[in-house]
Scaffold this motif. Structure first.
Motif, PDB file in Angstrom:
ATOM      1  N   ASN A 183      35.832-131.577  35.597  1.00  0.00           N
ATOM      2  CA  ASN A 183      35.663-130.222  35.715  1.00  0.00           C
ATOM      3  C   ASN A 183      36.117-129.821  37.291  1.00  0.00           C
ATOM      4  OD1 ASN A 183      34.631-127.540  35.026  1.00  0.00           O
ATOM      5  ND2 ASN A 183      32.777-127.891  36.180  1.00  0.00           N
ATOM      6  N   THR A 184      35.771-130.698  38.113  1.00  0.00           N
ATOM      7  CA  THR A 184      35.935-130.429  39.698  1.00  0.00           C
ATOM      8  C   THR A 184      37.387-130.207  39.835  1.00  0.00           C
ATOM      9  OG1 THR A 184      34.104-131.680  40.437  1.00  0.00           O
ATOM     10  CG2 THR A 184      35.936-131.479  42.047  1.00  0.00           C
ATOM     11  N   ALA A 185      38.270-131.256  39.083  1.00  0.00           N
ATOM     12  CA  ALA A 185      39.700-131.489  39.428  1.00  0.00           C
ATOM     13  C   ALA A 185      40.388-130.020  38.611  1.00  0.00           C
ATOM     14  CB  ALA A 185      40.356-132.444  38.946  1.00  0.00           C
ATOM     15  N   ALA A 186      39.956-129.906  37.496  1.00  0.00           N
ATOM     16  CA  ALA A 186      40.374-128.608  36.692  1.00  0.00           C
ATOM     17  C   ALA A 186      40.227-127.246  37.639  1.00  0.00           C
ATOM     18  CB  ALA A 186      39.692-128.611  35.675  1.00  0.00           C
ATOM     19  N   TYR A 187      38.875-127.128  38.334  1.00  0.00           N
ATOM     20  CA  TYR A 187      38.835-125.845  39.194  1.00  0.00           C
ATOM     21  C   TYR A 187      39.779-125.872  40.347  1.00  0.00           C
ATOM     22  CZ  TYR A 187      36.181-122.669  41.975  1.00  0.00           C
ATOM     23  OH  TYR A 187      35.909-121.502  42.618  1.00  0.00           O
ATOM     24  N   LEU A 188      40.128-127.082  41.122  1.00  0.00           N
ATOM     25  CA  LEU A 188      41.019-127.112  41.912  1.00  0.00           C
ATOM     26  C   LEU A 188      42.240-126.587  41.410  1.00  0.00           C
ATOM     27  CD1 LEU A 188      42.270-127.785  44.970  1.00  0.00           C
ATOM     28  CD2 LEU A 188      42.336-130.241  44.167  1.00  0.00           C
ATOM     29  N   VAL A 189      42.810-127.149  40.351  1.00  0.00           N
ATOM     30  CA  VAL A 189      44.174-126.903  39.807  1.00  0.00           C
ATOM     31  C   VAL A 189      44.216-125.354  39.395  1.00  0.00           C
ATOM     32  CG1 VAL A 189      45.696-127.204  37.931  1.00  0.00           C
ATOM     33  CG2 VAL A 189      44.729-129.236  39.137  1.00  0.00           C
ATOM     34  N   PHE A 190      42.820-124.870  38.872  1.00  0.00           N
ATOM     35  CA  PHE A 190      42.892-123.432  38.462  1.00  0.00           C
ATOM     36  C   PHE A 190      43.050-122.682  39.788  1.00  0.00           C
ATOM     37  CE2 PHE A 190      40.006-119.732  38.390  1.00  0.00           C
ATOM     38  CZ  PHE A 190      40.618-119.032  37.433  1.00  0.00           C
ATOM     39  N   GLN A 191      42.622-122.884  41.103  1.00  0.00           N
ATOM     40  CA  GLN A 191      42.682-122.133  42.149  1.00  0.00           C
ATOM     41  C   GLN A 191      43.805-122.208  42.606  1.00  0.00           C
ATOM     42  OE1 GLN A 191      40.247-120.027  43.065  1.00  0.00           O
ATOM     43  NE2 GLN A 191      38.777-120.877  41.599  1.00  0.00           N
ATOM     44  N   ILE A 192      44.311-123.232  42.594  1.00  0.00           N
ATOM     45  CA  ILE A 192      45.786-123.552  43.153  1.00  0.00           C
ATOM     46  C   ILE A 192      46.829-122.530  42.184  1.00  0.00           C
ATOM     47  CG2 ILE A 192      47.969-125.099  43.378  1.00  0.00           C
ATOM     48  CD1 ILE A 192      46.094-127.218  44.160  1.00  0.00           C
ATOM     49  N   ALA A 193      46.627-122.602  40.967  1.00  0.00           N
ATOM     50  CA  ALA A 193      47.338-121.499  39.927  1.00  0.00           C
ATOM     51  C   ALA A 193      47.241-120.227  40.319  1.00  0.00           C
ATOM     52  CB  ALA A 193      46.972-122.052  38.605  1.00  0.00           C
ATOM     53  N   LEU A 194      46.097-119.896  40.693  1.00  0.00           N
ATOM     54  CA  LEU A 194      45.667-118.487  41.177  1.00  0.00           C
ATOM     55  C   LEU A 194      46.181-118.028  42.189  1.00  0.00           C
ATOM     56  CD1 LEU A 194      42.005-118.105  40.459  1.00  0.00           C
ATOM     57  CD2 LEU A 194      43.750-117.157  39.020  1.00  0.00           C
ATOM     58  N   VAL A 195      46.555-118.991  43.255  1.00  0.00           N
ATOM     59  CA  VAL A 195      47.505-118.518  44.514  1.00  0.00           C
ATOM     60  C   VAL A 195      48.761-118.618  44.129  1.00  0.00           C
ATOM     61  CG1 VAL A 195      48.142-119.427  46.691  1.00  0.00           C
ATOM     62  CG2 VAL A 195      45.855-119.686  45.794  1.00  0.00           C
ATOM     63  N   GLU A 196      49.379-119.527  43.200  1.00  0.00           N
ATOM     64  CA  GLU A 196      50.805-119.314  42.961  1.00  0.00           C
ATOM     65  C   GLU A 196      51.165-117.943  42.030  1.00  0.00           C
ATOM     66  OE1 GLU A 196      52.252-122.801  41.077  1.00  0.00           O
ATOM     67  OE2 GLU A 196      52.500-123.973  42.953  1.00  0.00           O
ATOM     68  N   GLN A 197      50.066-117.520  41.428  1.00  0.00           N
ATOM     69  CA  GLN A 197      50.241-116.222  40.658  1.00  0.00           C
ATOM     70  C   GLN A 197      50.382-115.229  41.408  1.00  0.00           C
ATOM     71  OE1 GLN A 197      46.816-115.290  38.104  1.00  0.00           O
ATOM     72  NE2 GLN A 197      48.590-114.551  36.624  1.00  0.00           N
ATOM     73  N   ALA A 198      49.578-115.289  42.612  1.00  0.00           N
ATOM     74  CA  ALA A 198      49.555-114.162  43.381  1.00  0.00           C
ATOM     75  C   ALA A 198      50.723-114.410  44.411  1.00  0.00           C
ATOM     76  CB  ALA A 198      48.360-114.263  44.544  1.00  0.00           C
ATOM     77  N   LEU A 199      51.308-115.308  44.592  1.00  0.00           N
ATOM     78  CA  LEU A 199      52.671-115.481  45.440  1.00  0.00           C
ATOM     79  C   LEU A 199      53.664-115.208  44.658  1.00  0.00           C
ATOM     80  CD1 LEU A 199      51.927-119.191  47.102  1.00  0.00           C
ATOM     81  CD2 LEU A 199      51.795-116.723  47.996  1.00  0.00           C
TER      82      LEU A 199
END
Length: 185
Positions: free
Chosen positions: A159-175
Motif C-alpha cells: 500500500n505504501t509503495a502503491a501510494y508513492l507510485v500513484f503520487q508520482i503518476a499524478l505529477v506526471e499527469q499534471a506535467l
C-alpha cells in the motif's frame, strides 16, 4: 523522466476493483450460512443413516475412502473437501479476486522499479510533497538495497509503495497537461 503514466497504471496502483468492507462482511455472513447449512445436512444425514441402521456401514465406507485417498495422494480427503468448498464460498471468491488485484499492483510496482530508480522522482516533491513523505523513503531504501520484491509481500508495504507510485503518476499527469514546468533531475 517519464514513468509511462497510463490510466491502467492508475487503476492498478489504486487497487481498483478491491472488495469493500461491507462486501467482505456480506460474503463472510453468506459463507457462514453455507458452512452452517453444510453441517446441518451432514448431521441430518447421520441421523437418517442411524435410523435406517446403516450408519456403521456408511462410516466404514467413508473411512475406507479417506484411507485409500490418503494412501494414494498423501493428503487428507476431508481437508481437500474443506479447501474446495472454502474456495467456492463467497468469501473465498472475494479473497481470490482481491489477491489478483494486489498481485497485479505488486507486479506493476516491481516493473516500474525495474525501469526507474523511484528515488529519482524526488524532484517531483516540488510539485507534490506526497512524493517525499517519510514512508516513501522506506520504499527508496528497499529498492536501493534490492529487497523491494520481498518487502512488498506485506500488504501494508504494498500500500505504501502503491501510494508513492500513484503520487508520482499524478505529477506526471499534471506535467503532461502542461500545468507545471518540468522539474530538473
Amino acid at each position: 523522466m517519464d514513468m509511462g503514466f497510463t490510466s491502467e497504471l492508475l487503476k492498478t496502483v489504486t487497487f481498483q476493483g478491491l472488495s469493500s468492507t461491507p462486501a467482505r462482511l456480506m460474503a463472510a455472513g453468506a459463507s457462514l450460512v453455507i458452512w452452517a447449512l453444510s453441517v446441518f445436512v451432514l448431521v441430518e444425514l447421520s441421523f437418517r443413516f442411524e435410523a435406517a441402521g446403516i450408519a456403521d456401514q456408511v462410516g466404514l465406507v467413508a473411512a475406507s475412502i479417506i484411507l485409500v485417498h490418503y494412501s494414494l495422494s498423501g493428503r487428507f480427503l476431508l481437508a481437500d473437501i474443506a479447501t474446495w468448498m472454502a474456495l467456492r464460498t463467497p468469501v473465498g471468491v472475494l479473497y481470490r479476486n482481491d489477491r489478483k488485484i494486489l498481485d497485479r499492483a505488486r507486479e506493476e510496482i516491481l516493473r516500474l522499479a525495474g525501469q526507474h530508480s523511484l528515488a529519482s522522482f524526488l524532484p517531483y516533491s516540488n510539485i507534490n510533497p506526497a512524493v517525499a513523505r517519510a514512508d516513501a523513503f522506506e520504499v527508496f531504501k528497499q529498492q536501493e538495497a534490492g529487497t523491494l520484491q520481498s518487502w512488498l509481500d506485506d500488504s501494508q508495504n504494498l500500500n505504501t509503495a502503491a501510494y508513492l507510485v500513484f503520487q508520482i503518476a499524478l505529477v506526471e499527469q499534471a506535467l503532461a497537461a502542461g500545468d507545471y514546468p518540468k522539474p530538473e533531475f
